[in-house]
Design an enzyme around this catalytic site. Structure first.
Site, PDB file in Angstrom:
ATOM      1  N   CYS A   4       0.811  -1.223   0.000  1.00  0.00           N
ATOM      2  CA  CYS A   4       0.000   0.000   0.000  1.00  0.00           C
ATOM      3  C   CYS A   4       0.841   1.268   0.000  1.00  0.00           C
ATOM      4  CB  CYS A   4      -0.920   0.006   1.214  1.00  0.00           C
ATOM      5  SG  CYS A   4       0.005  -0.026   2.749  1.00  0.00           S
ATOM      6  N   CYS A  14      -1.669  -4.519   8.330  1.00  0.00           N
ATOM      7  CA  CYS A  14      -1.232  -3.178   8.724  1.00  0.00           C
ATOM      8  C   CYS A  14      -0.533  -3.227  10.083  1.00  0.00           C
ATOM      9  CB  CYS A  14      -2.413  -2.228   8.812  1.00  0.00           C
ATOM     10  SG  CYS A  14      -3.505  -2.268   7.385  1.00  0.00           S
TER      11      CYS A  14
HETATM   12 FE1  FES Z   1      -1.272   0.204   4.358  1.00  0.00          FE
HETATM   13 FE2  FES Z   1      -2.917  -0.256   6.309  1.00  0.00          FE
HETATM   14  S1  FES Z   1      -3.419  -0.132   4.235  1.00  0.00           S
HETATM   15  S2  FES Z   1      -0.787  -0.180   6.394  1.00  0.00           S
END
Ligand code: FES
Length: 136
Positions: free
Chosen positions: A38, A107
């Site tokens: 992400c 995460c």
């Molecule tokens: Fe990247 Fe949560 S979506 S750490």
């Protein structure tokens, strides 16, 4: 909003009112980790004295779960000996928060990794060999 996202009240509280957010100017252990999926980034600052984490702060560029978990991680390690801080896992953080939605579990790994990375940096500054300790 929290019900839609599946976050517990505690996650929303730590996201909206993060504890220990910021930098420690004279930190003697700083770790930075990122999630390649992400692009989120977490930076952890530690002040270690006599083998004990006396202060911890974080800066996270990331989602609500990343911010909440890094904040909790700092609370869990302050006052702990280095060896005990290294035993904190993402499961401990998730448990403290009363759970995370399944797609957000990854995460919480940033929090665990950022602690280890900051402690690794601490040992590097001391010129001491560092071997990560994993929990059995
Ligand atoms: Fe990247 Fe949560 S979506 S750490």
């Amino acid at each position: 909003m929290s019900e839609d996202l599946g976050y517990t009240e505690k996650v929303m509280d730590y996201f909206l009112n993060p504890r220990n957010m910021g930098e420690i100017p004279d930190a003697n252990g700083v770790g930075e980790v990122g999630n390649p999926r992400c692009g989120d980034i977490m930076k952890m600052y530690l002040k270690i004295e006599n083998g004990v984490v006396v202060d911890a702060k974080f800066k996270t560029f990331g989602c609500a779960a990343a911010i909440a978990t890094s904040s909790v991680a700092t609370e869990l390690i302050i006052g702990k000996k280095i060896e005990d801080a290294l035993k904190i896992t993402n499961k401990d953080v998730i448990e403290f928060l009363g759970g995370l939605p399944a797609p957000k579990i990854h995460c919480s790994l940033l929090a665990e990794q950022s602690i280890k990375s900051a402690i690794e940096d601490y040992y590097e500054r001391l010129g001491v060999d560092y071997t990560p300790i994993t929990r059995n």
